[in-house]
Write a protein that holds these residues in place. Structure first.
Motif, short mmCIF file in Angstrom:
data_model
loop_
_atom_site.label_atom_id
_atom_site.label_comp_id
_atom_site.label_asym_id
_atom_site.label_seq_id
_atom_site.Cartn_x
_atom_site.Cartn_y
_atom_site.Cartn_z
N ALA A 38 0.55 -1.23 0.15
CA ALA A 38 -0.10 0.03 -0.04
C ALA A 38 0.92 1.34 0.06
CB ALA A 38 -1.02 -0.04 1.06
N PHE A 39 1.80 1.30 0.90
CA PHE A 39 2.47 2.65 1.10
C PHE A 39 3.91 2.61 0.01
CE2 PHE A 39 0.60 1.96 4.94
CZ PHE A 39 0.14 3.49 5.17
N ALA A 40 3.83 1.47 -1.02
CA ALA A 40 4.91 1.53 -1.89
C ALA A 40 4.41 2.31 -3.00
CB ALA A 40 5.42 0.02 -2.60
N GLY A 217 7.19 3.05 6.38
CA GLY A 217 8.72 3.50 5.85
C GLY A 217 9.05 2.41 4.95
N ALA A 218 8.87 0.93 5.62
CA ALA A 218 9.37 -0.08 4.67
C ALA A 218 8.57 0.11 3.41
CB ALA A 218 9.08 -1.27 5.44
N GLY A 219 7.25 0.13 3.34
CA GLY A 219 6.63 0.33 2.22
C GLY A 219 6.84 1.44 1.21
N VAL A 220 7.23 2.63 1.64
CA VAL A 220 7.71 3.64 0.93
C VAL A 220 9.16 3.29 0.26
CG1 VAL A 220 8.63 6.18 0.95
CG2 VAL A 220 6.40 5.21 2.27
N GLY A 225 12.70 1.84 -3.98
CA GLY A 225 13.55 1.00 -4.56
C GLY A 225 13.08 0.81 -6.23
N GLN A 226 11.75 0.37 -6.36
CA GLN A 226 11.19 0.00 -7.71
C GLN A 226 11.52 1.29 -8.65
OE1 GLN A 226 9.59 -3.03 -8.13
NE2 GLN A 226 10.21 -2.39 -10.41
#
Length: 303
Positions: A38-40, A217-220, A225-226
């Motif tokens: 979601a947060f990515a 933060g991990a999702g972001v 990274g992508q």
């Protein structure tokens, strides 16, 4: 150099994200999947919004293929996260190097691609390296065959993740022929988010504000990274930047030692080196075959 720099930056961000996931001990995998996916979307939407391409990112005529890719990719992510929570970070990272090996195998089996002896040899050698990494964890091969230890299950999950992720990459290889990179990322994240939300009935843990912010933060980081990875391919050829993926072994060893006090085993170092060498050789062969195909097209094209 810019492409290589972006690739290394993406590797660092992904390893940092993996470290956060590993540190989230006790949090259900479905809950981790939700935050990661979601947060990515946050940085992806920001970048597309600044470019005025946000609406275009949702346009597709291949929704079914995106859903299939999302299901396969999320399945691989679930297995990877499961492995991360039960294995030392360097081992989980290096076992994941088997993914390119399975891409070669699946390309030959399902896509009928012609794979010559050199690449088959590299695949076999690489798989031997993975077995060396996993061997100390496979307690079911010892005298106590009645039970599987958590680390053995984690090793098998990480290995299975490579096969599922390879299948997902084959769907991506097909999607990129007609779809934008942003579209592929958006629909993958959306499917993963939905699958993560579907795990709520199986039990989510209440999180403190600090814990929730860390997982956000991990999702972001996953989204950033992508983006970095995609941009690296804009500035350098795939075969140029791909070998730098293996710098994650060094980073994971450093983070594993400094953060989790994990000392890499001799089996991990030997097996990781073998898998890395096999992967780089496969990348090199792909590059040489690409040059050969380009020469054939040039010679056979009409003047």
């Amino acid at each position: 150099m810019l492409g290589i720099g972006l690739k290394v930056a993406s590797v660092f961000v992904f390893v940092a994200m993996s470290a956060v996931i590993k540190g989230a001990e006790g949090v259900p995998v479905g809950q981790l999947i939700f935050f990661r996916s979601a947060f990515a979307l946050v940085p992806v939407f920001l970048i597309l919004g600044m470019r005025g391409q946000l609406l275009d990112g949702f346009k597709t005529t291949r929704l079914g293929s995106h859903i299939l890719r999302g299901i396969l990719g999320t399945g691989g992510m679930i297995l990877i996260f499961f492995g991360l929570t039960r294995l030392p970070l360097p081992e989980a990272t290096t076992i994941n190097y088997a993914t390119p090996l399975f891409i070669v195998i699946f390309s030959a089996v399902f896509l009928r691609e012609k794979i010559r002896l050199f690449r088959w040899s590299a695949v076999v050698v690489g798989l031997v390296g993975v077995i060396i990494i996993m061997w100390p964890r496979l307690t079911f091969l010892s005298s106590d065959a009645a039970t599987l230890g958590p680390q053995a299950i984690g090793a098998l999950a990480a290995f299975s993740a490579c096969m599922v992720s390879a299948a997902a990459m084959l769907t991506v290889r097909n999607l990129v022929k007609t779809e934008r990179s942003a579209t592929i990322v958006i629909y993958f994240s959306l499917v993963s988010t939905v699958i993560g939300l579907a795990s709520i009935p199986f039990g989510w843990l209440p999180l403190s504000l600090e814990e929730a912010l860390i997982l956000m933060g991990a999702g972001v980081c996953g989204g950033v990274g992508q983006i970095l990875l995609t941009e690296s391919y804009r500035h350098a050829e795939l075969t140029t930047v791909a070998p730098f993926e293996y710098s994650s072994m060094i980073l994971s060893i450093a983070i594993g030692f400094l953060v989790f006090h994990e000392v890499p085993t001799i089996e991990m170092l030997i097996g990781g080196s073998i898998v890395t060498a096999a992967g780089i050789f496969i990348i090199y062969r792909e590059h040489m075959l690409g040059l050969d195909r380009a020469k054939v097209r040039k010679v056979s094209s009409p003047v």
